[in-house]
Design a protein around this motif. Structure first.
Motif: not given
Length: 337
Positions: A53-68
Motif C-alpha cells: 500500500p501507499m505509504k505516508a509521504e513523510d516516511r523516511i526510507p532505508l532499512s540498513d544503516g549504522v550510527g552512534s
C-alpha cells in the motif's frame, strides 16, 4: 536535522530533502547519529508506489544503516552514548517465530528509516557493533544479513559442503556468497555479465552461470555440477524464475523465495518439480534480531568485508537511487553522512 522523505511515490523524483526538528528518544528508546546507510531493491519499489500500500509521504526510507548512540530515553540500560549500533529492519522481531505483526514496525516502510541525520530506535532492538567491524561493513548487514541467515541457516539448515545457489549479483546475493563460503559451503551464482561473474570467482564462487547466454540456466548449472544441483537456493528473482530454481535443485533441496526482481509472471509457474524432488519452498521477508546477532558474530569472527560497489554522499542520495535502478552495481550501494 536533515532527512529525506519518500513523497508521493510516483518515481525516483519523489524523494525529497526536508528539514525536521531534532529527534529525542522516549522511554525505552535511543537516538542515533547516522554514519552510513545502504539501499535495497525495495527502496526503489517504495518510491514508485510498488511496495504494498501507499505509504505516508513523510516516511523516511532505508532499512540498513549504522550510527552512534547520542541520547538515551528513560529506563534504558546496557547501552552507552557513543556506542556504534545497528538494528534489524523489523525492530519488534527480537527472536522466535515470524508473525505478521512485525510489519507494523518495518524501518523505511511502516516506520521511519535510516536516511536522516538522526534515527530513533527501540533500545531492545539495537545491536552493538564489534570494534573490528567498520561502519562500511556494519551498514550493509541489517536487512540483507538477517535475510540471508534466515534463508541458509534458520530455514536452509546449511551444512558444510552443501551447495548454495544465489541468483544475481546484487547486495543480498554477494553477501550470500561470502557468508555461505565462510560457513563451509560451495556456492553457485548467476548473472547476465561475465565481468561480474569473473569478480564472483575471485570472491570464491565455485560455479558461475550467465543467464543471458544460457536461457535455460538451470540446465547449464546442472551440467557444471555434474548433475548434483543445489541444496539451498536463495531466490531473489521470484515466480518468473522459480521453475528454473526448482530444476536447479538437488533432491530434498530448500528454496528460499525472498524477492521478485524478475517481475510478475505472465502465466502460473509449473511447480510439479517440488513434489518430484521432495523440495521445500518458503517465502522469507527478513530475519529477527537474534538472526542478525548471529550474522554480526560471523562477520566479526571471519573478518568478512561485504562488497560495496559505490558510495554517495548524503546530499547526493537521489543519485544513489538512480545508480541502483541502473543495475550496473555488484554488491551494495551506500550513502555516507
Amino acid at each position: 536535522m536533515k532527512a529525506y522523505e519518500i513523497g508521493p511515490q510516483t518515481g525516483l523524483n519523489s524523494l525529497r530533502l526536508v528539514e525536521r526538528d531534532t529527534l529525542m528518544p522516549d522511554q525505552g528508546e535511543v537516538a542515533i547519529k547516522v554514519h552510513a546507510a545502504c539501499l535495497n531493491h525495495r527502496d526503489l519499489l517504495t518510491l514508485k508506489g510498488q511496495y504494498g500500500p501507499m505509504k505516508a509521504e513523510d516516511r523516511i526510507p532505508l532499512s540498513d544503516g549504522v550510527g552512534s548512540v547520542v541520547a538515551l530515553g528513560e529506563n534504558v540500560s546496557g547501552i552507552a552514548t557513543g556506542q556504534r549500533v545497528i538494528a534489524p529492519n523489523f525492530v519488534t522481531w527480537l527472536g522466535g517465530k515470524f508473525t505478521p505483526a512485525i510489519f507494523g514496525q518495518d524501518l523505511g516502510i511502516s516506520r521511519d528509516g535510516w536516511l536522516a541525520e538522526t534515527i530513533i530506535l527501540r533500545a531492545d532492538a539495537v545491536i552493538a557493533v564489534p570494534d573490528n567491524v567498520s561502519d562500511d561493513v556494519a551498514a550493509t548487514l541489517a536487512a540483507a544479513g538477517s535475510t540471508i541467515w534466515h534463508c541458509i541457516s534458520a530455514f536452509g539448515g546449511l551444512q558444510k559442503g552443501d551447495l548454495v545457489l544465489t541468483l544475481g549479483t546484487g547486495g543480498i546475493s554477494i553477501l550470500t556468497l561470502q557468508i555461505a563460503k565462510a560457513l563451509g559451503a560451495e556456492v553457485a551464482i548467476t548473472s547476465s555479465s561475465n565481468d561480474k561473474l569473473d569478480r564472483c570467482k575471485v570472491m570464491g564462487a565455485d560455479y558461475c552461470v550467465n543467464y543471458r547466454d544460457n536461457a535455460e540456466w538451470a540446465t547449464a548449472l546442472m551440467t557444471e555440477t555434474g548433475g548434483r544441483g543445489a541444496d539451498i537456493v536463495v531466490d531473489t528473482a521470484g515466480l518468473n524464475s522459480v521453475e528454473q530454481s526448482i530444476a536447479a535443485c538437488a533432491p530434498n533441496g530448500r528454496i528460499a523465495l525472498i524477492g521478485g526482481l524478475s517481475g510478475e509472471p505472465e502465466k502460473a509457474p509449473q511447480m510439479g518439480g517440488i513434489i518430484g524432488k521432495n523440495l521445500t519452498l518458503k517465502g522469507i521477508t527478513a530475519g529477527s534480531r537474534s538472526m542478525l546477532c548471529d550474522v554480526v558474530d560471523l562477520i566479526s569472527r571471519e573478518n568478512i568485508e561485504p562488497l560495496i560497489d559505490k558510495k554517495f554522499t548524503f546530499d547526493d542520495a537521489p543519485a544513489a537511487f538512480a545508480y541502483l535502478e541502473s543495475g550496473d552495481h555488484i554488491g551494495k550501494v551506500m550513502i555516507t553522512f
